[in-house]
Design a protein around this motif. Structure first.
Motif, short mmCIF file in Angstrom:
data_model
loop_
_atom_site.label_atom_id
_atom_site.label_comp_id
_atom_site.label_asym_id
_atom_site.label_seq_id
_atom_site.Cartn_x
_atom_site.Cartn_y
_atom_site.Cartn_z
N LEU A 421 -6.63 23.47 -18.96
CA LEU A 421 -5.30 22.91 -19.19
C LEU A 421 -4.45 22.97 -17.92
CD1 LEU A 421 -4.56 24.41 -22.73
CD2 LEU A 421 -5.13 22.04 -22.17
N THR A 422 -4.62 24.05 -17.18
CA THR A 422 -3.88 24.16 -15.91
C THR A 422 -4.28 23.05 -14.96
OG1 THR A 422 -3.72 26.57 -16.16
CG2 THR A 422 -3.39 25.65 -13.95
N ASN A 423 -5.58 22.78 -14.87
CA ASN A 423 -6.05 21.70 -14.01
C ASN A 423 -5.54 20.34 -14.50
OD1 ASN A 423 -7.47 23.43 -12.30
ND2 ASN A 423 -9.32 23.32 -13.57
N ALA A 424 -5.48 20.17 -15.81
CA ALA A 424 -4.99 18.90 -16.36
C ALA A 424 -3.51 18.70 -16.03
CB ALA A 424 -5.19 18.88 -17.88
N ARG A 425 -2.72 19.77 -16.14
CA ARG A 425 -1.29 19.67 -15.82
C ARG A 425 -1.10 19.35 -14.33
NH1 ARG A 425 -0.07 24.04 -17.79
NH2 ARG A 425 0.82 23.40 -19.79
#
Length: 480
Positions: A421-425
């Motif tokens: 999710l961090t990479n997606a954000r």
């Protein structure tokens, strides 16, 4: 004998002045002085502009606007529509027509004054006829006409600058509107992906395969992207309306279509001496030079007429009849000279001199500023291109690699959902930043061209400069 000689001299002066006025007279052109404007705009922008005067002109412009709007609107199409349909620009062309009318009026000789006096009483009748002409106005007419012509040429350059400014503002508005639309398109895709991930995490949570923390993080990402999308949609609506106003569109014409994304980054072409180009091509500097020339001519005229403010020649013809029937028809002339005995024109001369020097200093300031503006615009143009190119060539490919590798590691249970999710954000933020970097480059490109040819300054600044110079120029040029 002396009276006869004086009458001959007066007649010769009047004839000489009248002949001088024939060469000085100008006439109103059919297009209101638009020829230099149209040719310069075509040369620099490759676009057409026209002054709308008749219903036929308006119909032709509207037909061409709708032909352009039949397809998705490009940046060049937006500029062309603005040059044909922006009413603020048309008002500027009307101001040019007013300047031409002032020039024509200044080139015409002053109208003579005719007076008739009739006195009767006790059988006597006295009729006096007078023809009064301002000889000083006639003698200085060619000089004043040249001053007015120079001011008219300066007004033409200002009309060109207003056209360049309208074109630049239309192109900037198009760039912002398309960039906002591209941002919305990306965020819609990102929100759909975030929504699918949040739904999958929720279902996994129902089976116990996903923790409550992971579900909250996934839901937060979806909510954040949704909020950012809402902001982007508001920005898109705002930028579209700004473009609509710049193009002068309303009604069904306002339902134009825009491309989904900005074009790719172009390759930069080598530039020459941007300072020299700006000083030689900027229309605002050319206009100021012409105004300075007009002020110099006006200052010279003031110096020539500083000792005499008015020189009127009056032709007199009397017809008298007495009660006894005697008639008399005396004729003659009268010369009236107004001399400023209190200051001998020093105040007018000082005003003209200070006005001229003020214009000189303003022009020098503008030349210095133009050099700096050209350098700054060039540096910004190069820097914005490097930033946008870095996003396209390095940041976004690396972000795609990170997203792919993170998904593979997540599927192999090597990383948890938090890292995914961090990479997606971060991927969302990088893509939005890349769109804005590309938008900023294209706007910097418009600003760079404006710094070279003019049209970058706001209209209010140009109007203020004109207002500060014009009244003084008129005062300096007038012999009264």
């Amino acid at each position: 004998m002396v009276a006869t000689r004086s009458r001959r001299l007066a007649r010769a002066a009047l004839v000489t002045a009248a002949l001088a006025t024939l060469a000085a007279c100008a006439s109103v052109s059919p297009d209101g002085g638009m020829v230099p404007v149209v040719s310069r705009v075509s040369l620099e922008l490759g676009k057409d502009t026209a002054k709308i005067v008749t219903p036929a002109d308006a119909a032709a412009a509207q037909s061409r606007v709708r032909l352009i709007l039949a397809r998705p609107l490009t940046a060049d199409g937006a500029v062309q529509i603005a040059l044909l349909n922006n009413r603020g620009l048309q008002a500027g062309y009307n101001a040019l027509g007013v300047s031409e009318a002032d020039y024509v009026e200044a080139s015409l000789p002053p109208s003579p004054t005719v007076s008739l006096e009739r006195v009767a009483g006790s059988g006597d009748l006295d009729v006096e006829r007078r023809l009064i002409a301002d000889l000083l106005q006639l003698l200085t007419l060619p000089r004043r006409a040249r001053i007015a012509e120079t001011e008219f040429r300066a007004a033409q350059q200002k009309a060109i600058a207003a056209t360049f400014r309208t074109a630049a503002e239309a192109r900037r508005a198009w760039i912002r509107a398309v960039a906002a639309r591209e941002t919305v398109g990306f965020l819609e895709t990102a929100r759909a992906s975030a929504g699918a991930a949040a739904e999958l995490t929720r279902k996994l949570g129902e089976t116990g395969a996903s923790t409550k923390l992971d579900q909250a993080r996934s839901g937060a990402l979806y909510a954040e992207v949704s909020t950012e999308l809402a902001e982007a949609r508001l920005e898109t609506a705002k930028e579209r309306e700004a473009l609509t106003r710049q193009l002068g569109l309303w009604g069904r014409d306002a339902d134009f279509k825009l491309p989904g994304r900005l074009p790719g980054l172009p390759k930069l072409k080598p530039q020459g001496d941007v300072e020299a180009v700006a000083l030689s091509r900027r229309v605002d500097i050319i206009a100021d030079r012409l105004e300075l020339d007009a002020l110099a001519q006006g200052y010279g005229l003031t110096e020539q007429t500083r000792a005499i403010s008015m020189l009127e020649v009056t032709g007199i013809a009397n017809r008298a009849r007495s009660a006894e029937g005697e008639k008399a028809n005396p004729k003659g002339f009268e010369v009236a000279v107004q001399i400023p005995i209190f200051d001998f024109g020093k105040a007018r001369s000082a005003r003209a001199r200070e006005t001229y020097m003020g214009a000189v200093n303003r022009l020098l300031e503008k030349a210095v500023n133009a050099r700096s503006e050209a350098r700054e615009a060039y540096q910004t143009w190069r820097g914005r291109h490097d930033i946008a190119r870095s996003y396209q060539a390095r940041v976004l490919p690396l972000r795609r690699t990170i997203s792919e590798e993170s998904m593979l590691r997540y599927n192999g249970m090597l990383v948890d959902a938090f890292e995914l999710l961090t990479n997606a954000r971060e991927n969302v933020a990088s893509n939005v930043a890349a769109i804005r970097a590309k938008r900023d480059f294209f706007i910097a490109d418009v600003d760079f061209q404006a710094a070279l040819i003019g049209g970058g300054a706001p209209a209010s600044a140009t109007s203020a400069a004109v207002a500060s110079a014009s009244p003084a120029s008129a005062s300096a040029a007038s012999p009264h």
